[in-house]
Motif scaffolding. Structure first.
Motif, PDB file in Angstrom:
ATOM      1  N   HIS A 148      59.413  74.919   0.946  1.00  0.00           N
ATOM      2  CA  HIS A 148      59.658  76.295   1.147  1.00  0.00           C
ATOM      3  C   HIS A 148      59.766  77.019  -0.198  1.00  0.00           C
ATOM      4  N   PHE A 149      60.351  76.354  -1.196  1.00  0.00           N
ATOM      5  CA  PHE A 149      60.494  76.924  -2.661  1.00  0.00           C
ATOM      6  C   PHE A 149      59.001  76.985  -3.221  1.00  0.00           C
ATOM      7  N   ILE A 150      58.238  76.035  -3.036  1.00  0.00           N
ATOM      8  CA  ILE A 150      56.751  75.944  -3.782  1.00  0.00           C
ATOM      9  C   ILE A 150      55.954  77.029  -3.035  1.00  0.00           C
ATOM     10  N   LYS A 151      56.083  77.233  -1.773  1.00  0.00           N
ATOM     11  CA  LYS A 151      55.481  78.608  -1.246  1.00  0.00           C
ATOM     12  C   LYS A 151      55.847  79.854  -1.989  1.00  0.00           C
ATOM     13  N   ALA A 152      57.205  79.785  -2.308  1.00  0.00           N
ATOM     14  CA  ALA A 152      57.632  81.277  -3.093  1.00  0.00           C
ATOM     15  C   ALA A 152      56.921  81.166  -4.459  1.00  0.00           C
ATOM     16  N   VAL A 153      56.877  79.861  -4.952  1.00  0.00           N
ATOM     17  CA  VAL A 153      56.305  80.182  -6.319  1.00  0.00           C
ATOM     18  C   VAL A 153      54.790  80.410  -6.315  1.00  0.00           C
ATOM     19  N   ALA A 174      73.222  71.343  -2.819  1.00  0.00           N
ATOM     20  CA  ALA A 174      72.626  72.474  -3.322  1.00  0.00           C
ATOM     21  C   ALA A 174      72.870  72.674  -5.104  1.00  0.00           C
ATOM     22  N   TYR A 175      74.171  72.243  -5.212  1.00  0.00           N
ATOM     23  CA  TYR A 175      74.435  72.178  -6.701  1.00  0.00           C
ATOM     24  C   TYR A 175      73.692  71.231  -7.618  1.00  0.00           C
ATOM     25  N   VAL A 176      72.877  70.180  -7.135  1.00  0.00           N
ATOM     26  CA  VAL A 176      71.875  69.373  -7.506  1.00  0.00           C
ATOM     27  C   VAL A 176      70.628  70.080  -7.509  1.00  0.00           C
ATOM     28  N   HIS A 177      70.243  70.236  -6.336  1.00  0.00           N
ATOM     29  CA  HIS A 177      68.720  70.668  -6.068  1.00  0.00           C
ATOM     30  C   HIS A 177      68.502  72.108  -6.589  1.00  0.00           C
ATOM     31  N   LEU A 178      69.329  72.913  -6.371  1.00  0.00           N
ATOM     32  CA  LEU A 178      68.826  74.295  -6.818  1.00  0.00           C
ATOM     33  C   LEU A 178      68.905  74.518  -8.479  1.00  0.00           C
ATOM     34  N   ALA A 182      65.260  75.364 -10.354  1.00  0.00           N
ATOM     35  CA  ALA A 182      65.194  76.657 -11.094  1.00  0.00           C
ATOM     36  C   ALA A 182      64.872  76.437 -12.576  1.00  0.00           C
ATOM     37  N   LYS A 183      65.234  75.104 -13.060  1.00  0.00           N
ATOM     38  CA  LYS A 183      64.999  74.987 -14.558  1.00  0.00           C
ATOM     39  C   LYS A 183      63.591  74.432 -14.582  1.00  0.00           C
ATOM     40  N   GLU A 184      63.116  73.727 -13.723  1.00  0.00           N
ATOM     41  CA  GLU A 184      61.630  73.229 -13.614  1.00  0.00           C
ATOM     42  C   GLU A 184      60.827  74.421 -13.669  1.00  0.00           C
ATOM     43  N   PHE A 185      60.932  75.381 -12.817  1.00  0.00           N
ATOM     44  CA  PHE A 185      60.108  76.523 -12.559  1.00  0.00           C
ATOM     45  C   PHE A 185      60.309  77.880 -13.360  1.00  0.00           C
ATOM     46  N   LYS A 186      61.531  77.652 -14.089  1.00  0.00           N
ATOM     47  CA  LYS A 186      61.965  78.888 -14.780  1.00  0.00           C
ATOM     48  C   LYS A 186      62.083  80.115 -14.044  1.00  0.00           C
ATOM     49  N   ILE A 187      62.814  79.830 -12.753  1.00  0.00           N
ATOM     50  CA  ILE A 187      63.093  80.823 -11.838  1.00  0.00           C
ATOM     51  C   ILE A 187      64.365  81.080 -11.330  1.00  0.00           C
ATOM     52  N   PRO A 188      64.885  81.905 -11.644  1.00  0.00           N
ATOM     53  CA  PRO A 188      66.660  82.144 -11.313  1.00  0.00           C
ATOM     54  C   PRO A 188      66.618  81.900  -9.796  1.00  0.00           C
TER      55      PRO A 188
END
Length: 196
Positions: A148-153, A174-178, A182-188
């Protein structure tokens, strides 16, 4: 851009009361001049799958006219959580009220197994562009799914907002995954969760 992420508690199935509470919270945020305010998953009825079929609405439901009026007056987009009716079945949705534009619905695409008896998935991603910034939404379970996140990227979003109803156990995931994606793709990534 200013984004308000609301964390609120819903009274089970009490649509009128929850609308009133939403409107009060929005009004309390107006002095900060937000461009977008987002509420948690199913914020208007609470996370109550067994009530969803009975309480589901359509996008033009007049009970939500106040949200559109506030959006128009304050040049603000508002996102609230509500089950919606569709020809396929009931969907977990975010109703979006952009100022002086038609209302939009973003419906959850990836459902958790325990939601399948109550809801159907959607297949269209809705993006918002505010002040030339493209925003994607994920609703609860799907916000923890890589695809889902990759589709957004791939669609060149620069902000991702998760609207969730997560208990403590889900928050830990969520506190681990998000933060890691966010850091990997530099997207808040912002998360609006219910409380209580």
């Amino acid at each position: 851009m200013r984004i308000g992420i609301v964390q609120t508690s819903a009274k089970k199935g009490a649509i009128s009361l929850n609308i009133k509470n939403h409107l009060n919270l929005i009004k309390s945020a107006l002095p900060s001049k937000p461009d977008l305010i987002v509420f948690p998953e199913l914020s208007i009825i609470g996370y109550e799958p067994e009530l969803a079929k009975k309480l589901a609405c359509t996008i033009d439901d007049e009970r939500f006219n106040s949200f559109q009026a506030i959006a128009n007056t304050n040049k603000l987009t508002i996102g609230i959580g509500m089950p919606t009716q569709s020809k396929e079945g009931i969907k977990i949705s975010m109703l979006l009220f952009p100022p002086h534009k038609a209302r939009l619905i973003y419906s959850k695409q990836l459902l958790h197994d325990d939601e399948l008896p109550y809801f159907v998935s959607s297949n269209n991603q809705v993006f918002l562009t505010i002040k030339e910034k493209k925003i994607a939404f994920g609703i609860c379970y799907e916000a923890l799914q890589w695809e889902h996140f990759i589709k957004a990227v791939e669609n060149k979003v620069i902000i991702y907002i998760a609207s969730v109803a997560k208990p403590e156990r889900g928050n830990k995931k969520a506190y681990v995954h998000l933060p890691s994606i966010a850091k990997e793709f530099k997207i808040p990534i912002l998360m609006s969760n219910c409380v209580g």
